[in-house]
Motif scaffolding. Structure first.
Motif, mmCIF file in Angstrom:
data_model
loop_
_atom_site.group_PDB
_atom_site.id
_atom_site.type_symbol
_atom_site.label_atom_id
_atom_site.label_comp_id
_atom_site.label_asym_id
_atom_site.label_seq_id
_atom_site.Cartn_x
_atom_site.Cartn_y
_atom_site.Cartn_z
ATOM 1 N N ALA A 1 100.217 58.189 56.587
ATOM 2 C CA ALA A 1 99.252 59.288 56.554
ATOM 3 C C ALA A 1 99.885 60.647 56.824
ATOM 4 C CB ALA A 1 98.129 59.031 57.566
ATOM 5 N N TYR A 2 100.745 60.748 57.845
ATOM 6 C CA TYR A 2 101.333 62.043 58.219
ATOM 7 C C TYR A 2 102.802 61.867 58.572
ATOM 8 C CZ TYR A 2 96.416 63.229 58.602
ATOM 9 O OH TYR A 2 95.081 63.406 58.331
ATOM 10 N N HIS A 3 103.610 62.776 58.067
ATOM 11 C CA HIS A 3 105.036 62.781 58.356
ATOM 12 C C HIS A 3 105.322 63.978 59.258
ATOM 13 C CE1 HIS A 3 109.419 62.639 56.656
ATOM 14 N NE2 HIS A 3 109.319 62.105 57.851
ATOM 15 N N ILE A 4 105.848 63.721 60.446
ATOM 16 C CA ILE A 4 106.081 64.758 61.441
ATOM 17 C C ILE A 4 107.569 64.938 61.656
ATOM 18 C CG2 ILE A 4 105.647 65.516 63.808
ATOM 19 C CD1 ILE A 4 103.151 63.818 63.838
ATOM 20 N N GLY A 5 108.055 66.160 61.474
ATOM 21 C CA GLY A 5 109.438 66.484 61.799
ATOM 22 C C GLY A 5 109.542 66.750 63.288
ATOM 23 N N LEU A 6 110.515 66.119 63.934
ATOM 24 C CA LEU A 6 110.654 66.217 65.387
ATOM 25 C C LEU A 6 111.707 67.258 65.752
ATOM 26 C CD1 LEU A 6 110.688 62.412 66.303
ATOM 27 C CD2 LEU A 6 108.738 63.923 65.936
ATOM 28 N N VAL B 1 115.980 72.484 61.007
ATOM 29 C CA VAL B 1 116.585 71.232 60.574
ATOM 30 C C VAL B 1 116.020 70.136 61.467
ATOM 31 C CG1 VAL B 1 118.722 69.917 60.355
ATOM 32 C CG2 VAL B 1 118.697 72.360 59.787
ATOM 33 N N PHE B 2 115.415 69.136 60.847
ATOM 34 C CA PHE B 2 114.846 68.026 61.612
ATOM 35 C C PHE B 2 115.793 66.833 61.515
ATOM 36 C CE2 PHE B 2 110.977 70.432 60.334
ATOM 37 C CZ PHE B 2 110.536 70.771 61.616
ATOM 38 N N TYR B 3 116.479 66.579 62.619
ATOM 39 C CA TYR B 3 117.405 65.451 62.640
ATOM 40 C C TYR B 3 116.673 64.131 62.834
ATOM 41 C CZ TYR B 3 120.978 69.055 63.033
ATOM 42 O OH TYR B 3 121.776 70.141 62.794
ATOM 43 N N GLN B 4 115.416 64.207 63.219
ATOM 44 C CA GLN B 4 114.595 63.022 63.367
ATOM 45 C C GLN B 4 113.198 63.321 62.830
ATOM 46 O OE1 GLN B 4 114.972 62.499 67.676
ATOM 47 N NE2 GLN B 4 116.274 60.714 67.345
ATOM 48 N N SER C 1 116.544 79.268 52.907
ATOM 49 C CA SER C 1 115.568 79.034 53.976
ATOM 50 C C SER C 1 114.589 77.945 53.560
ATOM 51 C CB SER C 1 114.819 80.333 54.289
ATOM 52 O OG SER C 1 113.902 80.145 55.338
ATOM 53 N N ILE C 2 114.980 76.718 53.773
ATOM 54 C CA ILE C 2 114.159 75.574 53.412
ATOM 55 C C ILE C 2 114.341 74.503 54.475
ATOM 56 C CG2 ILE C 2 115.993 74.637 51.939
ATOM 57 C CD1 ILE C 2 113.799 73.456 50.140
ATOM 58 N N VAL C 3 113.277 73.813 54.808
ATOM 59 C CA VAL C 3 113.326 72.753 55.813
ATOM 60 C C VAL C 3 114.321 71.680 55.378
ATOM 61 C CG1 VAL C 3 112.009 70.842 56.823
ATOM 62 C CG2 VAL C 3 111.003 73.137 56.702
#
Length: 474
Positions: A426-431, A358-361, A288-290
């Motif tokens: 500054a910030y990384h956002i998983g979509l 799971v962030f594909y983008q 269970s990890i991003v």
């Protein structure tokens, strides 16, 4: 889990039994002929014994008359130390059942004529590691001054039973400490008699950078830009080539451990090229990890390994120059879950969450003004489009620049509060997206995430001379 740095002394000791070797051309090491790479038996090192605390040390002459012949006292169940990750139940079983020393179990397995059920010796770095043993080998790139060249320790636990060869690497950037502790803990907690397959660990790849608390090699080159390397190239390219051919190509899969870079921190996550079926399958075995899709920029280790047929992923967790218990624990659990899923060990780590997304983008938000950053969000926060992420203030003019989320998603990486300049990540956002969206877009379109939590600069922010550090993997 206690964090220990006692491994640094043994790893850097001058009495390593493995001889240093010349940098090798990009070939599989095990294919070398005896005349090219003399092979000698590796000395068995009881890694589980090394991690004993001083107050748990065994008195040398504490052998009892009931012990089987040839079994040392410090190998008896009464004095066995429970390794990190071993359950309390295992301790109780050891105390209440008939004593069977580990070394005797290993010998029994090795002597059974069951053919394919018994592992074959591992030939690596000029040494032969017997099944059911562990060893400290050494790799020397041999590109520095001969008088001050130091071998890089390579820990090997070769199981008594056959199975895959998993390689763990850390500190390719010398200032990233969390991965070092993950490798140390995992390797020193494995009993080779219980292992199916082989675990190879290199706690500190960039030993020279580690000694200087620096991300880089002494010539200021980033080692993670030069894989698979070139035996006739720059110093960094030769080091990369030597490591790649001597260690990486000996493995079946690779887990490369990193942190954020340059005062940035990352939510524990796997970076992987999800377009590669073998790599995608590997991520499914790590708990269970991003997971964040990223093909990886050319020259980074995991991309070079995958392209060479060794499926590889990166675990990003935490920030550089600091040991963070939560990040280390998450990394250990993910690696141990992989070993359990592969049938190599019986660990079954407990996860608080049954699944992570799971962030594909993903998208990086960059500063558009200079000043001091004060964040309003934390790692792991879910944000809506237009939400306030942080504020950059100018300490001279008292001007204020709000940083707003351009999209909805989850904060998977961010800069620590610090001085910012225009264009700084500054910030990384998983979509929130689907695998169908990943498959439908061009191969390079979504590949904007670099290994350190940086991405390609948007066109409107590209300076006349791009700061190379903003484009680096971690």
């Amino acid at each position: 889990m206690g964090l220990s740095w006692s491994f640094v002394g043994p790893l850097l000791a001058n009495d390593l039994e493995q001889e240093t070797r010349e940098a090798q051309p990009p070939t599989v090491v095990s294919d070398a002929t005896p005349s090219e790479a003399p092979v000698k038996p590796a000395e068995h090192v009881d890694l589980k014994e090394v991690v004993q605390e001083p107050d748990e040390a065994v008195v040398p002459d504490a052998k009892t008359v009931d012990e089987p012949p040839g079994v040392e006292a410090d190998q008896s169940p009464e004095t066995a130390v429970i390794a990190p990750g071993q359950s309390e139940e295992a301790e109780q079983v050891t105390d209440t059942t008939t004593p069977v020393p580990v070394i005797e179990q290993t010998a029994a397995v090795a002597e059974k004529p069951v053919g394919p059920l018994v592992a074959q010796p591992l030939v690596m770095l000029g040494s032969e590691v017997a099944p059911g043993t562990s060893a400290r080998l050494s790799w020397t790139p041999n590109v520095s001054f001969m008088g001050i060249a130091a071998p890089t320790p390579v820990l090997v636990v070769h199981g008594a039973k056959p199975g895959p060869k998993v390689c763990l690497t850390a500190a390719i950037h010398g200032d990233e400490l969390n991965g070092i502790e993950v490798v140390r803990h995992v390797l020193y907690s494995i009993d080779p008699a219980e292992l199916s397959g082989t675990v190879i660990g290199v706690p500190i790849v960039n030993l020279q950078g580690f000694r200087r608390s620096s991300r880089y090699l002494p010539d200021r080159r980033d080692l993670n830009r030069y894989f698979p390397g070139n035996p006739k190239g720059s110093s960094a390219a030769r080091i990369a080539n030597s490591f790649f051919s001597s260690v990486v190509q000996s493995c079946d899969m690779l887990i490369d451990l990193h942190t954020g870079s340059f005062h940035r921190t990352n939510l524990p996550q796997i970076r992987a090229n999800l377009r590669d079926p073998a790599v995608e399958a590997l991520t499914r075995k790590m708990g269970s990890i991003v997971v964040v899709h990223s093909a990886g920029r050319p020259g980074c280790l995991r991309r070079a390994a995958s392209e060479a047929g060794v499926p590889a992923v990166t675990i990003e967790a935490g920030q550089p120059l600091e040991l963070q218990k939560q990040a280390v624990t998450h990394g250990i659990k993910s690696v141990e879950t992989l070993l359990d899923t592969l049938g190599m060990l019986d660990r079954r780590p407990f996860w608080e969450l049954k699944a992570e997304p799971v962030f594909y983008q993903s998208k990086w938000v960059r500063a558009t003004a200079g000043g001091i950053l004060f964040s309003d969000v934390s790692l792991g926060d879910r944000v809506k489009a237009g939400a306030l992420l942080g504020v950059i203030t100018d300490p001279i003019t008292n001007s204020r620049q709000d940083i707003l989320a351009p999209v909805a998603g989850r904060i998977i990486g961010m800069a620590l509060n610090q001085v910012m300049y225009p264009g700084f990540a500054a910030y990384h956002i998983g979509l929130h997206s689907s695998v169908e969206e990943l498959k439908s877009e061009p191969v390079e379109a979504s590949d904007t995430v670099d290994e350190d939590g940086d991405s390609s600069l948007p066109e409107e922010l590209v300076p006349a001379e791009t700061d190379e550090r903003l484009l680096e993997d971690s």
